[in-house]
Design an enzyme around this catalytic site. Structure first.
Site, PDB file in Angstrom:
ATOM      1  N   SER A   1      32.852  37.346  42.611  1.00 31.04           N
ATOM      2  CA  SER A   1      32.952  35.782  42.665  1.00 31.04           C
ATOM      3  C   SER A   1      31.662  35.234  43.133  1.00 31.04           C
ATOM      4  O   SER A   1      31.392  33.913  42.832  1.00 31.04           O
ATOM      5  CB  SER A   1      34.089  35.538  43.749  1.00 31.04           C
TER       6      SER A   1
ATOM      7  N   TYR B   1      34.926  36.291  31.578  1.00 31.98           N
ATOM      8  CA  TYR B   1      35.311  36.134  33.181  1.00 31.98           C
ATOM      9  C   TYR B   1      35.157  37.491  33.732  1.00 31.98           C
ATOM     10  O   TYR B   1      34.727  37.618  34.608  1.00 31.98           O
ATOM     11  CB  TYR B   1      36.535  35.338  33.394  1.00 31.98           C
TER      12      TYR B   1
ATOM     13  N   LYS C   1      30.206  33.035  40.718  1.00 29.96           N
ATOM     14  CA  LYS C   1      31.033  31.465  40.046  1.00 29.96           C
ATOM     15  C   LYS C   1      30.318  30.356  40.100  1.00 29.96           C
ATOM     16  O   LYS C   1      30.188  29.575  38.950  1.00 29.96           O
ATOM     17  CB  LYS C   1      32.286  31.584  40.800  1.00 29.96           C
TER      18      LYS C   1
ATOM     19  N   TYR D   1      36.220  30.759  50.318  1.00 25.54           N
ATOM     20  CA  TYR D   1      37.598  30.763  50.093  1.00 25.54           C
ATOM     21  C   TYR D   1      38.133  29.826  51.158  1.00 25.54           C
ATOM     22  O   TYR D   1      37.839  28.808  51.622  1.00 25.54           O
ATOM     23  CB  TYR D   1      38.237  32.039  50.383  1.00 25.54           C
TER      24      TYR D   1
HETATM   25  N1  GLN Z   1      37.255  39.899  39.829  1.00 24.83           N
HETATM   26  C1  GLN Z   1      37.961  39.291  40.987  1.00 24.83           C
HETATM   27  C2  GLN Z   1      39.185  38.447  40.465  1.00 24.83           C
HETATM   28  O1  GLN Z   1      39.177  37.552  39.476  1.00 24.83           O
HETATM   29  C3  GLN Z   1      36.952  38.358  41.606  1.00 24.83           C
HETATM   30  C4  GLN Z   1      37.548  37.888  42.787  1.00 24.83           C
HETATM   31  C5  GLN Z   1      36.778  37.689  43.932  1.00 24.83           C
HETATM   32  O2  GLN Z   1      35.478  38.234  44.146  1.00 24.83           O
HETATM   33  N2  GLN Z   1      36.985  36.949  44.945  1.00 24.83           N
HETATM   34  O3  GLN Z   1      40.043  38.290  40.960  1.00 24.83           O
END
Ligand code: GLN
Length: 339
Positions: A80, A205, A83, A257
């Site tokens: 993530s 993704y 992102k 988060y």
């Molecule tokens: N590959 C993970 C997902 O899409 C990435 C999530 C993360 O790092 N929080 O669920």
């Protein structure tokens, strides 16, 4: 004896400037290595195989100096942490208004893989939860899949300053187990929030989550944002200055988060975490910090990563709203204001 060359004197100056920073980072590493709580992500074998004691810290200054300790060269999938950077790529290509029409910038208070969309507008809450990230990946430019993946990797390369590679095993596992992400993408297609090329966008993704980086790379990526979008080592521009603040604002409010509020209160810096155990932090105008340690807390953030960042923020007065002003080099910044 011959006179020292310019290079020698530069290296000597760098060594003398970085020595105290290195010993500070080493002391913080030693302080938190015994912290053994948290669990390594186990939804795919590539992450489940991580050693709980892998631990690295790196700091990269806007002057291009990098100081690293522990397992800072160990490669892992970016997950993530990708992102905000993909959001930046979409912003550069489509502009702020278009992005805002597709993805909101509101903290969700939900887990990263929440399937909820905003009821009134059907937009995902923000680009740093999976729904918003998939909607952002849909906006990666290119006329076909190959062009889009090339553009995606080129974007990361500008930030890290060298070629990057996708870990194939992680990619295949992400793709095999990504049913929830697939469901989220189809829900967004149903609402017309993404284009009708869901499989391709999901492939992208999963690729972006599987890009291999190490702690040093993440510190340089963070330093590039701290430096207004220009990689301080290569001098290459990765993103326009006007969009850096958009990324940092979203990272400040949504990067950790459903721990984002507490993080803002305790650490006070824009950041992004990922399930492989990385946290990337930006100290605007000054430096980037990266911590890698796979065990995660119940919110999905690296336990040691949060502890290290709290400690650095506290010791050096890095909180964005700290009534303490200092400016200068990495060495100047690393003068403790508290013990
Ligand atoms: N590959 C993970 C997902 O899409 C990435 C999530 C993360 O790092 N929080 O669920």
């Amino acid at each position: 004896m011959s006179e020292p060359s310019d290079l020698d004197s530069l290296l000597n100056r760098m060594r003398s400037a970085t020595a105290p920073i290195r010993s500070t980072l080493q002391a913080i590493y030693d302080q938190f290595l015994p912290l053994r709580s948290g669990t390594v992500a186990n939804y795919i074998p590539e992450l489940a195989a991580a050693e709980p004691d892998w631990f690295g810290i790196a700091v990269a200054g806007v002057d291009g100096q990098v100081v690293e300790v522990g397992d800072s060269q160990h490669l892992f999938s970016i997950q993530s942490v990708s992102k905000p950077f993909v959001y930046g790529l979409a912003l550069e290509n489509h502009g702020r208004d278009h992005l805002l029409s597709k993805v909101n910038v509101e903290p969700s208070g939900e887990a990263f893989n929440s399937i909820m969309l905003d009821e009134a507008t059907n937009r995902p809450f923000n680009p740093l939860v999976n729904s918003g990230a998939i909607a952002t990946t849909d906006l990666v430019p290119g006329s076909n899949y190959t062009e889009r993946i090339k553009n995606l990797l080129a974007m990361f390369e500008n930030y890290v300053g060298h070629p990057v590679f996708v870990d194939n095993a992680t990619f295949i596992s992400e793709r095999t187990t990504g049913h929830r992400n697939r469901a989220i993408a189809h829900l967004m297609l149903n609402f017309g929030m993404i284009e009708d090329r869901v499989d391709e966008t999901l492939e992208l993704y999963f690729q972006q989550c599987s890009v291999l980086v190490n702690c040093r790379d993440l510190a340089v990526m963070a330093a590039t944002l701290a430096n207004g979008g220009v990689n301080p080592i290569t001098g290459a521009r990765a993103i326009s200055t006007e969009h850096v603040k958009d990324l940092l604002s979203i990272m400040y409010s949504c990067g950790m988060y459903d721990f984002a509020g507490e993080w803002g209160y305790l650490v006070g810096l824009p950041a992004k975490s990922g399930v492989s155990g990385a946290i990337l932090v930006v100290v605007p105008g000054k430096f980037g910090i990266a911590v890698f340690s796979p065990p995660l807390d119940e919110r999905g953030n690296s336990v040691r990563g949060v502890a290290v960042c709290r400690e650095l923020s506290h010791r050096f007065g890095l909180h964005a709203f700290e009534a303490h002003f200092s400016g200068g080099t990495l060495a100047d910044e690393f003068r403790p204001i508290r013990s």
